[in-house]
Design a protein around this motif. Structure first.
Motif, PDB file in Angstrom:
ATOM      1  N   SER A   2      82.438  89.385  38.429  1.00 46.87           N
ATOM      2  CA  SER A   2      83.082  88.773  39.585  1.00 46.87           C
ATOM      3  C   SER A   2      82.078  88.623  40.727  1.00 46.87           C
ATOM      4  CB  SER A   2      84.250  89.639  40.054  1.00 46.87           C
ATOM      5  OG  SER A   2      84.755  89.142  41.265  1.00 46.87           O
ATOM      6  N   ARG A   3      82.032  87.422  41.298  1.00 44.65           N
ATOM      7  CA  ARG A   3      81.108  87.198  42.402  1.00 44.65           C
ATOM      8  C   ARG A   3      81.639  87.817  43.692  1.00 44.65           C
ATOM      9  NH1 ARG A   3      79.754  80.961  41.953  1.00 44.65           N
ATOM     10  NH2 ARG A   3      80.962  80.838  40.056  1.00 44.65           N
ATOM     11  N   ILE A   4      82.959  87.909  43.802  1.00 44.05           N
ATOM     12  CA  ILE A   4      83.553  88.493  45.004  1.00 44.05           C
ATOM     13  C   ILE A   4      83.665  90.002  44.853  1.00 44.05           C
ATOM     14  CG2 ILE A   4      85.673  88.624  46.365  1.00 44.05           C
ATOM     15  CD1 ILE A   4      86.118  85.698  45.737  1.00 44.05           C
ATOM     16  N   GLY A   5      84.093  90.455  43.688  1.00 42.64           N
ATOM     17  CA  GLY A   5      84.379  91.862  43.471  1.00 42.64           C
ATOM     18  C   GLY A   5      83.183  92.781  43.559  1.00 42.64           C
ATOM     19  N   ILE A  50      84.111 100.365  50.972  1.00 37.13           N
ATOM     20  CA  ILE A  50      85.069 100.517  49.883  1.00 37.13           C
ATOM     21  C   ILE A  50      84.552  99.667  48.723  1.00 37.13           C
ATOM     22  CG2 ILE A  50      87.438 100.142  49.136  1.00 37.13           C
ATOM     23  CD1 ILE A  50      88.115 100.182  52.159  1.00 37.13           C
ATOM     24  N   THR A  51      84.435 100.287  47.572  1.00 34.63           N
ATOM     25  CA  THR A  51      83.970  99.575  46.393  1.00 34.63           C
ATOM     26  C   THR A  51      85.108  99.489  45.387  1.00 34.63           C
ATOM     27  OG1 THR A  51      82.131 101.118  46.691  1.00 34.63           O
ATOM     28  CG2 THR A  51      81.796  99.361  45.165  1.00 34.63           C
ATOM     29  N   VAL A  52      85.274  98.321  44.823  1.00 36.04           N
ATOM     30  CA  VAL A  52      86.296  98.098  43.799  1.00 36.04           C
ATOM     31  C   VAL A  52      85.572  97.835  42.480  1.00 36.04           C
ATOM     32  CG1 VAL A  52      88.243  96.655  43.102  1.00 36.04           C
ATOM     33  CG2 VAL A  52      87.867  97.139  45.509  1.00 36.04           C
ATOM     34  N   MET A  53      86.003  98.530  41.413  1.00 34.97           N
ATOM     35  CA  MET A  53      85.378  98.377  40.104  1.00 34.97           C
ATOM     36  C   MET A  53      86.453  98.153  39.046  1.00 34.97           C
ATOM     37  SD  MET A  53      83.191 101.649  41.027  1.00 34.97           S
ATOM     38  CE  MET A  53      84.754 102.209  41.571  1.00 34.97           C
ATOM     39  N   PRO A  54      86.156  97.316  38.035  1.00 35.96           N
ATOM     40  CA  PRO A  54      87.136  97.129  36.964  1.00 35.96           C
ATOM     41  C   PRO A  54      87.131  98.322  36.021  1.00 35.96           C
ATOM     42  CG  PRO A  54      85.179  95.854  36.504  1.00 35.96           C
ATOM     43  CD  PRO A  54      84.979  96.469  37.857  1.00 35.96           C
ATOM     44  N   ARG A  55      88.266  98.561  35.400  1.00 39.57           N
ATOM     45  CA  ARG A  55      88.365  99.598  34.365  1.00 39.57           C
ATOM     46  C   ARG A  55      88.193  98.896  33.024  1.00 39.57           C
ATOM     47  NH1 ARG A  55      93.565 103.472  35.295  1.00 39.57           N
ATOM     48  NH2 ARG A  55      92.528 105.031  36.563  1.00 39.57           N
ATOM     49  N   GLY A  56      87.015  98.930  32.503  1.00 41.75           N
ATOM     50  CA  GLY A  56      86.760  98.265  31.227  1.00 41.75           C
ATOM     51  C   GLY A  56      86.282  96.846  31.431  1.00 41.75           C
ATOM     52  N   ASN A  57      86.168  96.119  30.315  1.00 38.47           N
ATOM     53  CA  ASN A  57      85.621  94.768  30.366  1.00 38.47           C
ATOM     54  C   ASN A  57      86.637  93.729  29.893  1.00 38.47           C
ATOM     55  OD1 ASN A  57      83.553  93.076  31.019  1.00 38.47           O
ATOM     56  ND2 ASN A  57      82.594  93.150  29.005  1.00 38.47           N
ATOM     57  N   SER A  58      87.925  94.069  29.939  1.00 37.78           N
ATOM     58  CA  SER A  58      88.947  93.127  29.493  1.00 37.78           C
ATOM     59  C   SER A  58      89.114  92.005  30.507  1.00 37.78           C
ATOM     60  CB  SER A  58      90.278  93.850  29.290  1.00 37.78           C
ATOM     61  OG  SER A  58      90.766  94.325  30.512  1.00 37.78           O
ATOM     62  N   ALA A  59      89.675  90.892  30.069  1.00 38.68           N
ATOM     63  CA  ALA A  59      89.872  89.739  30.955  1.00 38.68           C
ATOM     64  C   ALA A  59      90.797  90.069  32.133  1.00 38.68           C
ATOM     65  CB  ALA A  59      90.397  88.560  30.161  1.00 38.68           C
ATOM     66  N   PRO A  60      91.945  90.743  31.918  1.00 37.25           N
ATOM     67  CA  PRO A  60      92.794  91.069  33.074  1.00 37.25           C
ATOM     68  C   PRO A  60      92.096  91.995  34.082  1.00 37.25           C
ATOM     69  CG  PRO A  60      94.039  91.326  31.050  1.00 37.25           C
ATOM     70  CD  PRO A  60      92.621  91.086  30.655  1.00 37.25           C
ATOM     71  N   ARG A  62      88.848  92.093  34.737  1.00 37.29           N
ATOM     72  CA  ARG A  62      87.878  91.300  35.487  1.00 37.29           C
ATOM     73  C   ARG A  62      88.573  90.375  36.475  1.00 37.29           C
ATOM     74  NH1 ARG A  62      85.805  90.158  30.354  1.00 37.29           N
ATOM     75  NH2 ARG A  62      86.219  87.972  30.783  1.00 37.29           N
ATOM     76  N   MET A  63      89.764  89.866  36.109  1.00 39.71           N
ATOM     77  CA  MET A  63      90.508  88.995  37.022  1.00 39.71           C
ATOM     78  C   MET A  63      91.001  89.776  38.245  1.00 39.71           C
ATOM     79  SD  MET A  63      92.751  86.369  34.752  1.00 39.71           S
ATOM     80  CE  MET A  63      93.335  87.457  33.497  1.00 39.71           C
ATOM     81  N   MET A  64      91.536  90.962  38.000  1.00 40.47           N
ATOM     82  CA  MET A  64      92.081  91.760  39.098  1.00 40.47           C
ATOM     83  C   MET A  64      91.000  92.376  39.980  1.00 40.47           C
ATOM     84  SD  MET A  64      95.198  91.283  39.123  1.00 40.47           S
ATOM     85  CE  MET A  64      95.613  92.420  40.410  1.00 40.47           C
ATOM     86  N   TRP A  65      89.771  92.431  39.480  1.00 39.87           N
ATOM     87  CA  TRP A  65      88.655  92.982  40.234  1.00 39.87           C
ATOM     88  C   TRP A  65      88.435  92.205  41.536  1.00 39.87           C
ATOM     89  CZ3 TRP A  65      82.967  92.592  38.188  1.00 39.87           C
ATOM     90  CH2 TRP A  65      82.117  93.346  39.001  1.00 39.87           C
ATOM     91  N   GLY A  66      88.237  90.895  41.433  1.00 35.51           N
ATOM     92  CA  GLY A  66      88.014  90.064  42.618  1.00 35.51           C
ATOM     93  C   GLY A  66      89.259  89.957  43.481  1.00 35.51           C
ATOM     94  N   THR A  67      90.430  89.890  42.849  1.00 29.43           N
ATOM     95  CA  THR A  67      91.678  89.792  43.598  1.00 29.43           C
ATOM     96  C   THR A  67      91.911  91.037  44.436  1.00 29.43           C
ATOM     97  OG1 THR A  67      92.616  88.421  41.845  1.00 29.43           O
ATOM     98  CG2 THR A  67      94.157  89.423  43.375  1.00 29.43           C
ATOM     99  N   THR A  68      91.701  92.198  43.831  1.00 27.23           N
ATOM    100  CA  THR A  68      91.909  93.454  44.554  1.00 27.23           C
ATOM    101  C   THR A  68      90.907  93.590  45.689  1.00 27.23           C
ATOM    102  OG1 THR A  68      92.713  94.454  42.520  1.00 27.23           O
ATOM    103  CG2 THR A  68      92.096  95.945  44.286  1.00 27.23           C
ATOM    104  N   ARG A  69      89.667  93.198  45.446  1.00 27.57           N
ATOM    105  CA  ARG A  69      88.653  93.282  46.502  1.00 27.57           C
ATOM    106  C   ARG A  69      89.037  92.377  47.676  1.00 27.57           C
ATOM    107  NH1 ARG A  69      85.383  90.740  50.085  1.00 27.57           N
ATOM    108  NH2 ARG A  69      83.498  91.892  50.481  1.00 27.57           N
ATOM    109  N   ASN A  74      91.328  91.769  53.179  1.00 26.49           N
ATOM    110  CA  ASN A  74      92.377  91.255  54.060  1.00 26.49           C
ATOM    111  C   ASN A  74      93.107  92.387  54.778  1.00 26.49           C
ATOM    112  OD1 ASN A  74      91.856  88.578  53.504  1.00 26.49           O
ATOM    113  ND2 ASN A  74      93.342  88.474  51.850  1.00 26.49           N
ATOM    114  N   MET A  75      93.298  93.515  54.095  1.00 28.61           N
ATOM    115  CA  MET A  75      93.931  94.674  54.740  1.00 28.61           C
ATOM    116  C   MET A  75      93.069  95.171  55.897  1.00 28.61           C
ATOM    117  SD  MET A  75      95.336  97.045  51.605  1.00 28.61           S
ATOM    118  CE  MET A  75      94.823  98.486  52.466  1.00 28.61           C
ATOM    119  N   VAL A  76      91.770  95.312  55.638  1.00 30.77           N
ATOM    120  CA  VAL A  76      90.855  95.833  56.660  1.00 30.77           C
ATOM    121  C   VAL A  76      90.815  94.892  57.857  1.00 30.77           C
ATOM    122  CG1 VAL A  76      88.436  96.322  57.136  1.00 30.77           C
ATOM    123  CG2 VAL A  76      89.472  97.166  55.038  1.00 30.77           C
ATOM    124  N   ARG A  77      90.729  93.582  57.599  1.00 24.17           N
ATOM    125  CA  ARG A  77      90.689  92.623  58.705  1.00 24.17           C
ATOM    126  C   ARG A  77      92.031  92.582  59.442  1.00 24.17           C
ATOM    127  NH1 ARG A  77      90.654  86.310  58.570  1.00 24.17           N
ATOM    128  NH2 ARG A  77      90.747  85.979  60.803  1.00 24.17           N
TER     129      ARG A  77
END
Length: 177
Positions: A2-5, A50-60, A62-69, A74-77
């Protein structure tokens, strides 16, 4: 990857972040927000990052990695600066006013539209044709604006309706004789 995560979220001064189990909480001068982490990601709070990391290398995961970050950013801002959106009302006789905890909008219907303002949102009508929505939660601010706009979206022939400030309405030409 993820480029954002992969980038950590910077926490400004005056914002406290806490991770209790799977719930991340942000507290700042404007309020408090919390985010329940999914089973696909982990978060780590170290100092002012705050660092967000995926649990494993599954597609879901990796998708939730950038979304959660993005949600954490948005919460911090939100708790430090807040979010706002401006809307304009165009049309003869169309107007809006805040009446207690309700937004009363006249949009050409036979009755006024009474929209109850949700908790955590502040609505200001500086002029009868402008609405400003303020809040800590970006999702909630956008949802309130979408619900207000849904009563009378701008139409393409005369441009009448409720639109976001700066939104370009695609105009159509009327019928010819």
């Amino acid at each position: 990857m993820s480029r954002i995560g992969k980038y950590p979220v910077e926490v400004p001064a005056g914002v406290q972040m806490a991770l209790a189990g799977r719930i991340l909480t942000a507290k700042g001068k404007l309020g408090e927000l919390s985010l329940a982490l999914t089973d696909n990601v982990d978060a780590e709070v170290d100092g002012n990052k705050i660092t967000v990391m995926p649990r494993g290398n599954s597609a879901p995961a990796r998708m939730m990695w950038g979304t959660t970050r993005a949600n954490v950013a948005n919460m911090v801002r939100g708790v430090s600066d807040g979010f706002s959106k401006s809307m304009e009302i165009t049309g003869t006789g169309y107007r809006a006013a805040v009446n207690g905890t309700n937004l009363v909008i006249n949009l050409g219907f036979s009755h006024d539209v009474v929209y109850p303002i949700p908790e955590g949102i502040r609505v200001v009508c500086e002029r009868p044709t402008s609405i400003k929505v303020y809040g800590v939660d970006k999702r909630l601010v956008g949802q309130v604006c979408a619900e207000i706009r849904a009563w009378r979206p701008p139409e393409p022939y005369k441009g009448k309706g409720v639109k976001f400030e700066g939104e370009a309405i695609r105009r159509k030409e009327g019928k010819k004789k």
